[in-house]
Design an enzyme around this catalytic site. Structure first.
Site, PDB file in Angstrom:
ATOM      1  N   ASP A  14     -17.809 -42.972 -29.279  1.00 14.93           N
ATOM      2  CA  ASP A  14     -18.393 -43.766 -30.371  1.00 14.93           C
ATOM      3  C   ASP A  14     -17.748 -43.402 -31.710  1.00 14.93           C
ATOM      4  O   ASP A  14     -18.428 -43.118 -32.702  1.00 14.93           O
ATOM      5  CB  ASP A  14     -19.908 -43.536 -30.454  1.00 14.93           C
ATOM      6  CG  ASP A  14     -20.591 -43.632 -29.098  1.00 14.93           C
ATOM      7  OD1 ASP A  14     -20.207 -44.505 -28.309  1.00 14.93           O
ATOM      8  OD2 ASP A  14     -21.507 -42.830 -28.836  1.00 14.93           O
ATOM      9  N   ASN A 156     -31.159 -54.568 -21.989  1.00 21.02           N
ATOM     10  CA  ASN A 156     -31.376 -53.331 -22.740  1.00 21.02           C
ATOM     11  C   ASN A 156     -31.329 -53.525 -24.245  1.00 21.02           C
ATOM     12  O   ASN A 156     -32.083 -52.891 -24.982  1.00 21.02           O
ATOM     13  CB  ASN A 156     -30.325 -52.288 -22.348  1.00 21.02           C
ATOM     14  CG  ASN A 156     -30.643 -51.637 -21.018  1.00 21.02           C
ATOM     15  OD1 ASN A 156     -31.492 -52.108 -20.280  1.00 21.02           O
ATOM     16  ND2 ASN A 156     -29.961 -50.554 -20.709  1.00 21.02           N
ATOM     17  N   GLU A 193     -24.113 -53.921 -27.877  1.00 24.31           N
ATOM     18  CA  GLU A 193     -24.313 -52.757 -28.741  1.00 24.31           C
ATOM     19  C   GLU A 193     -23.034 -52.469 -29.518  1.00 24.31           C
ATOM     20  O   GLU A 193     -22.032 -53.164 -29.393  1.00 24.31           O
ATOM     21  CB  GLU A 193     -24.712 -51.533 -27.901  1.00 24.31           C
ATOM     22  CG  GLU A 193     -23.624 -51.068 -26.935  1.00 24.31           C
ATOM     23  CD  GLU A 193     -24.055 -49.886 -26.068  1.00 24.31           C
ATOM     24  OE1 GLU A 193     -25.258 -49.602 -25.997  1.00 24.31           O
ATOM     25  OE2 GLU A 193     -23.172 -49.259 -25.451  1.00 24.31           O
ATOM     26  N   HIS A 257     -17.062 -49.417 -28.108  1.00 25.47           N
ATOM     27  CA  HIS A 257     -17.720 -48.817 -29.277  1.00 25.47           C
ATOM     28  C   HIS A 257     -16.686 -48.484 -30.360  1.00 25.47           C
ATOM     29  O   HIS A 257     -16.461 -47.347 -30.732  1.00 25.47           O
ATOM     30  CB  HIS A 257     -18.530 -47.588 -28.923  1.00 25.47           C
ATOM     31  CG  HIS A 257     -19.639 -47.361 -29.897  1.00 25.47           C
ATOM     32  ND1 HIS A 257     -20.965 -47.359 -29.543  1.00 25.47           N
ATOM     33  CD2 HIS A 257     -19.609 -47.176 -31.251  1.00 25.47           C
ATOM     34  CE1 HIS A 257     -21.708 -47.166 -30.625  1.00 25.47           C
ATOM     35  NE2 HIS A 257     -20.902 -47.068 -31.674  1.00 25.47           N
ATOM     36  N   ARG A 291     -14.815 -39.347 -22.831  1.00 23.94           N
ATOM     37  CA  ARG A 291     -14.514 -40.565 -23.579  1.00 23.94           C
ATOM     38  C   ARG A 291     -13.846 -40.094 -24.873  1.00 23.94           C
ATOM     39  O   ARG A 291     -14.494 -39.532 -25.748  1.00 23.94           O
ATOM     40  CB  ARG A 291     -15.792 -41.351 -23.866  1.00 23.94           C
ATOM     41  CG  ARG A 291     -16.430 -41.966 -22.637  1.00 23.94           C
ATOM     42  CD  ARG A 291     -17.670 -42.756 -22.977  1.00 23.94           C
ATOM     43  NE  ARG A 291     -18.741 -41.913 -23.486  1.00 23.94           N
ATOM     44  CZ  ARG A 291     -19.870 -42.371 -24.027  1.00 23.94           C
ATOM     45  NH1 ARG A 291     -20.052 -43.675 -24.162  1.00 23.94           N
ATOM     46  NH2 ARG A 291     -20.802 -41.549 -24.458  1.00 23.94           N
TER      47      ARG A 291
END
Length: 330
Positions: A14, A156, A193, A257, A291
């Site tokens: 992120d 979600n 998101e 992200h 990640r």
């Protein structure tokens, strides 16, 4: 394109990069999800080796005591703000964790110094799972865009926008911009998101991430004119396909992200994102630390931005779940 090395920063998902004057400031989700960190460097390639400062730690109990996710650093009206999500309960206690959105403020000139103070929760009309707040100032108004669960909508999280009264308070009711509806947005989980804003020649390009955080994770996009009524859903056009996705040929899986910044000389728009370089994940993908933050070039066409494909790695990366020291040494 300027030659950048990938990964940009190891084990930082992120990612968020902002260029302010002559420095790049970097933050991201810390693998233990227990703190907010900052790094600074004059060159993007130097962020991996840059000292990392912890500017805030989770509370011992209460609403900000679990899963500190996706911090973003913003400069607004001469002050620094960090937007982030935090929870109170562990996974397994509910269908979704109890994340809500929070804000830190630093009125100093350098976000690496000075005092960070808690401005509290960003309250929305529905008290539900909410995260990934980003902000932008357009036409003199500050807007917040974020992901949130609406109990009346399957999935979600959806994307919402509202105008702000100040950097931690909404001034208008949220407006639904996007919900998971295409097949590629609904793999493993129905998720929209991680919104990020890219401005270019009077247009707003709003990217977001969809599906589960493993291999299916991909980036979608909505588009609007800067002079449009941004609180009118009809002002936005949503792409029916992902604009950035897994590149098996480069061993890059689940990119997403993202955020945007510019090259050192300001001539090129850059996309900062995270991805893994392997597909075998043991357990929940959220708890696999590999990640890594990466960088790619945004090119411009008559139809808007082209994000290309995730580039292959040319730096060493770990192959285990072990969390590396802050300097990435191994």
């Amino acid at each position: 394109m300027s030659a950048y090395h990938n990964p940009l920063v190891l084990q930082r998902a992120d990612p968020w990069v902002i260029k302010h004057r002559d420095l790049y400031y970097f933050t991201a989700s810390y693998p233990a999800y227990d703190r907010i960190i900052l790094r600074a460097a004059a060159r993007l390639d130097d962020l991996q080796a840059a000292p990392e400062r912890t500017i805030w730690r989770k509370h011992e109990s209460g609403p900000m005591s679990r899963y500190i996710w996706a911090p973003e650093l913003h400069r607004i009206n001469g002050a620094w703000y960090i937007y982030f999500a935090a929870a109170e309960e562990d996974f397994g206690s509910a269908d979704l964790p109890t994340h809500r959105m929070y804000v830190l403020e630093n009125t100093g000139e350098d976000p690496m110094d000075g005092e960070w103070t808690e401005k509290g929760q960003i309250h929305t009309p529905i008290d539900s799972f909410s995260l990934d707040a980003t902000t932008t100032v357009i036409g003199g108004s500050q807007y917040l865009i974020w992901a949130q669960k609406d109990p009346a909508i399957e999935g979600n999280s959806n994307l919402y926008i509202a105008r702000m009264a100040d950097p931690w308070t909404l001034a208008t009711d949220p407006v639904l911009l996007s919900k998971p509806e295409y097949d590629w947005e609904c793999i493993d989980f129905k998720v929209n998101e991680g919104p990020a804003v890219l401005l270019h020649q009077g247009m707003i390009y709003l990217t977001y991430s969809a599906s589960g955080t493993g291999v299916p994770y991909a980036v979608g996009m909505l588009t609007a004119r800067e002079d449009a009524d941004l609180l009118d859903p009809a002002s936005w056009t949503k792409s029916d396909h992902p604009v950035f996705k897994t590149a098996e040929e480069n061993h890059q899986y689940g990119p997403g992200h993202n955020c945007f910044t510019v090259s050192e000389d300001g001539s090129q728009d850059l996309m900062i994102y995270h991805a893994r370089n392997y597909t075998h994940i043991e357990g929940d993908p959220l708890f696999d630390p590999n990640r890594h933050a990466r960088v790619g070039l945004v090119t411009w066409t008559d139809h808007g931005p082209d994000f290309g494909r995730p580039l292959p790695d040319d730096r060493w990366t770990p192959t285990s779940r072990q969390i590396l020291p802050p300097d990435g040494s191994h």
